[in-house]
Design an enzyme around this catalytic site. Structure first.
Site, PDB file in Angstrom:
ATOM      1  N   HIS D  97      28.798  42.864  46.202  1.00  0.00           N
ATOM      2  CA  HIS D  97      28.082  42.743  44.773  1.00  0.00           C
ATOM      3  C   HIS D  97      28.712  43.714  43.947  1.00  0.00           C
ATOM      4  O   HIS D  97      29.039  44.675  44.264  1.00  0.00           O
ATOM      5  CB  HIS D  97      26.710  43.065  45.182  1.00  0.00           C
ATOM      6  CG  HIS D  97      25.825  43.219  43.993  1.00  0.00           C
ATOM      7  ND1 HIS D  97      25.788  42.364  43.214  1.00  0.00           N
ATOM      8  CD2 HIS D  97      25.100  44.460  43.741  1.00  0.00           C
ATOM      9  CE1 HIS D  97      24.868  42.769  42.050  1.00  0.00           C
ATOM     10  NE2 HIS D  97      24.694  43.868  42.359  1.00  0.00           N
ATOM     11  N   HIS D  99      29.020  44.634  39.205  1.00  0.00           N
ATOM     12  CA  HIS D  99      28.602  44.247  38.001  1.00  0.00           C
ATOM     13  C   HIS D  99      29.743  44.134  37.067  1.00  0.00           C
ATOM     14  O   HIS D  99      29.789  44.700  35.940  1.00  0.00           O
ATOM     15  CB  HIS D  99      27.678  45.250  37.386  1.00  0.00           C
ATOM     16  CG  HIS D  99      26.436  45.478  38.000  1.00  0.00           C
ATOM     17  ND1 HIS D  99      25.307  45.700  37.339  1.00  0.00           N
ATOM     18  CD2 HIS D  99      25.825  45.267  39.332  1.00  0.00           C
ATOM     19  CE1 HIS D  99      23.970  45.700  38.040  1.00  0.00           C
ATOM     20  NE2 HIS D  99      24.475  45.442  39.378  1.00  0.00           N
ATOM     21  N   ASP D 122      40.959  25.539  43.193  1.00  0.00           N
ATOM     22  CA  ASP D 122      41.676  26.056  44.426  1.00  0.00           C
ATOM     23  C   ASP D 122      40.607  26.993  45.159  1.00  0.00           C
ATOM     24  O   ASP D 122      41.150  26.977  46.325  1.00  0.00           O
ATOM     25  CB  ASP D 122      42.797  27.120  43.841  1.00  0.00           C
ATOM     26  CG  ASP D 122      44.149  26.500  43.276  1.00  0.00           C
ATOM     27  OD1 ASP D 122      44.142  25.284  43.628  1.00  0.00           O
ATOM     28  OD2 ASP D 122      44.888  27.239  42.584  1.00  0.00           O
ATOM     29  N   HIS D 173      21.641  39.420  36.401  1.00  0.00           N
ATOM     30  CA  HIS D 173      21.683  40.513  37.169  1.00  0.00           C
ATOM     31  C   HIS D 173      23.238  40.555  37.418  1.00  0.00           C
ATOM     32  O   HIS D 173      24.012  41.193  36.636  1.00  0.00           O
ATOM     33  CB  HIS D 173      21.155  40.524  38.337  1.00  0.00           C
ATOM     34  CG  HIS D 173      21.304  41.606  39.387  1.00  0.00           C
ATOM     35  ND1 HIS D 173      20.470  41.948  40.390  1.00  0.00           N
ATOM     36  CD2 HIS D 173      22.164  42.500  39.448  1.00  0.00           C
ATOM     37  CE1 HIS D 173      20.792  43.058  41.139  1.00  0.00           C
ATOM     38  NE2 HIS D 173      21.895  43.300  40.460  1.00  0.00           N
ATOM     39  N   TYR D 231      48.880  24.689  51.580  1.00  0.00           N
ATOM     40  CA  TYR D 231      49.173  26.049  50.887  1.00  0.00           C
ATOM     41  C   TYR D 231      49.195  27.099  51.715  1.00  0.00           C
ATOM     42  O   TYR D 231      48.481  27.062  52.481  1.00  0.00           O
ATOM     43  CB  TYR D 231      48.108  25.918  49.712  1.00  0.00           C
ATOM     44  CG  TYR D 231      48.343  27.185  48.926  1.00  0.00           C
ATOM     45  CD1 TYR D 231      48.911  27.250  47.767  1.00  0.00           C
ATOM     46  CD2 TYR D 231      47.590  28.538  49.413  1.00  0.00           C
ATOM     47  CE1 TYR D 231      49.089  28.490  46.757  1.00  0.00           C
ATOM     48  CE2 TYR D 231      47.776  29.720  48.731  1.00  0.00           C
ATOM     49  CZ  TYR D 231      48.386  29.694  47.347  1.00  0.00           C
ATOM     50  OH  TYR D 231      48.620  30.716  46.505  1.00  0.00           O
TER      51      TYR D 231
END
Lengths: 235, 235, 235, 235
Positions: D97, D99, D122, D173, D231
């Site tokens: 998480h 910001h 991708d 958020h 890939y």
């Protein structure tokens, strides 16, 4: 060199040196001060000195009436604004002023920064206020002193608490931030710059983006600052 | 290697090397010169040489009529513009040209940069002028010489003083800045880039943002440059 | 480890390692190749290998028909595009592909980048072409081979010379650039990113910004690339 | 100091320390966790601790019911969201998480990030979902637990698979991302920030930019993740 204010100068010096590291200033475009409440003086950066040349012993000690108490250099040209705020807001321990890019741009746009998200609400519950430009008569008078007055008037008119909202934009000029000490004032300048950047982008992506709803504003502010705060390591 | 211009080359070299550090150039997209008024010559970066390879002894010495006085390399392709400005503006000591991102973008938009705030007024009291693109006949002629003429004409038409406004945008090309020495010219390029960035953001946030009001323009300019200037350490 | 292609691998490796330094790639989002025309093979980055882990000996040698000639790793998933371009454009010595932020954004906008200034004209005289997205039938077929064809078709339709315009945007994907060698191909990717950034800003500042006028396009291109070119140190 | 979770803490610590290096966090604005499925616990960053001060031994071990199993510090204030996701999404090994600037700005705009190009395809085939702000009653309740529920509900309503789409925006958020381990979760946060940046620019350049067409979405996703994926170096 002996000094009666070695520790205070050190705190002020270190807080000032954070500014270029955080990308908040170029050249001499900023200043930080730190106050000693017991002795009723504050330490502040000398005027116009590049950060690369700054040394702790260059820091100037000034009292609340702008008299130099110790130091050979001329203090920041914004010294009277700092003095005014220390005199009126007795709980603050440090003040920071920069010309950081995004905060200045909102100040030049003469607009409050709307509270759009939890990054903002983690720090306070209000739009970041932008004080309107000063009346011409006051500009011609004791300009830097009146800049302090302008900040107080803005907080009074908008019914804001300086203990909650630790940042302001001076219209057409730039941000002032403060906090319990000089380092916290600098922290608030960095946070303000991030909030200003995100708010700019938010409105570019969605010009009708709504403000954060009151329940989320309160929840995030209280997580960090409320009675039952549970963010961080302090209980 | 002996040289009659060692100190001048050193000043020019050091000012040039500031450009990549300040993020104002990539590859070879810029050049700085420094003048010696007594000997009527200036030192300038060699053409097309990457900053990473530049050495002080590579700097070329040229007179006001564009003749190479010392140096093995070909001087900057913009040399004639520098020579023209040194010849006509006798008080300047250094010139800087870059393709910095935001200043070039305003030049490509063919717009003056409005004076929106005190960051701008700390340096001069006018919108940063953007000279219009050159007439086709002149482009086909002595192009770089005429670029100097274009700058002079722009300042003449807008009634600007080169001693106050130390920066200009060449429409569709990019910025030239100058100052009392090469280092000050580079300083002005960095300041211009910041002003250009902030003015761009200001108009994105508020397309109707007003120009800074005259009382604040004058106050901030005079704080630093007026008779009773009290910014910095010089009295 | 002995290799018949030590020098070629070294050139390819060094050009690849410039990409993260220039801020043009994150993680594995790019690849550079270098060709040896005498031996009709090219060196290319292995697929999906982070730049931090890349070593010169990891580079894979491939022929124009996509057969691995030397190397233990699988070559870049874009290898067939490189092979196709080397086969058809016999004068190029290196190819670079990135997902750099501004160039990709123009590609995603499916728009050519207009020629707005001399920074652009210093490199070529045309808008940077954006090839339209591929037809569904071709995507389902030999996709990377057809990406090469798509580039050729785009240059053919727009009557562009690959020797003058050393860059293209693949619609919705990103840029390919090339040049006389791998290092020049990387240079062109960095220049393209700057041109893309400036063109974006130019249109934000002035949505009606005009293209650079023909006389200035030709003048700046010829200064560097015309018969009487006088930019740089080569005569 | 002995620990039963030394390796898990180390993985969590190293993933956390990537965040400031990648420019995804300032100060304490982020957290990463790593799970040990066999022991049904996860390691997570302590709450409010600056990255500069973080040590591997500070990492806190928590079970799926939010009980601290090992560690002296208080775990991240977002711990309950991590626990909820680990409990419900049994295939994920790490959660991140932040910001980060552009991802937060889309979250504040309350908009999904449209799939505009192959950089996006991708990684997954869908618009990056933005979960709507939580109902007031839930905010007042077990907020961080309900944030996990909010993510699950968003994926359920939009019929998304957490194994394909490893990222989400929480309205107002910011982003949560996950993956097979903590390092992959951080990778996804960096990729999301780039996708968010490019999508922002794309709409600024062309407000009518179309989404990537289905054939290209499928082709690029399958190149990396489909049955015949070719890939990278794994077969």
């Amino acid at each position: 060199m002996t000094s009666n204010f070695k520790e205070l100068k050190r705190e002020c010096y270190e807080a000032n040196m954070e500014l270029p590291q955080l990308g908040l200033v170029v050249y001499t475009f900023g200043n930080v001060s730190a106050v000693d409440r017991d002795r009723a003086v504050f330490a502040i950066k000398p005027s116009g000195l590049p950060y690369g040349n700054l040394k702790a012993e260059d820091i100037v000690i000034v009292d609340y009436d702008n008299r130099v108490v110790e130091g050979k250099m001329r203090p920041s040209s914004d010294t009277k604004t700092h003095a005014f705020l220390y005199k009126n807001w007795v709980e603050i321990g440090g003040i920071c002023h920069t010309h950081s890019t995004f905060a200045v741009s909102w100040a030049q746009a003469q607009m409050d920064i709307p509270i759009f998200g939890t990054t903002h609400a983690d720090h306070n519950t209000k739009d970041i206020p932008c004080a309107p430009p000063m009346a011409d008569a006051l500009i011609a008078g004791d300009y830097e002193h009146m800049t302090g007055q302008q900040i107080l008037d803005c907080f009074s008119e908008k019914k804001l608490s300086y203990e909650e909202v630790e940042m302001v934009l001076i219209g057409n000029h730039g941000p002032f931030t403060w906090g319990k000490n000089a380092s916290k004032a600098v922290y608030n300048s960095r946070v303000l710059e991030e909030i200003a950047h995100m708010a700019f982008l938010t409105l570019q992506i969605n010009p009708k983006a709504p403000r954060l709803k009151p329940a989320l504003i309160q929840k995030h502010y209280d997580r960090k600052h409320g009675k039952g705060a549970y963010y961080g390591q302090e209980s």
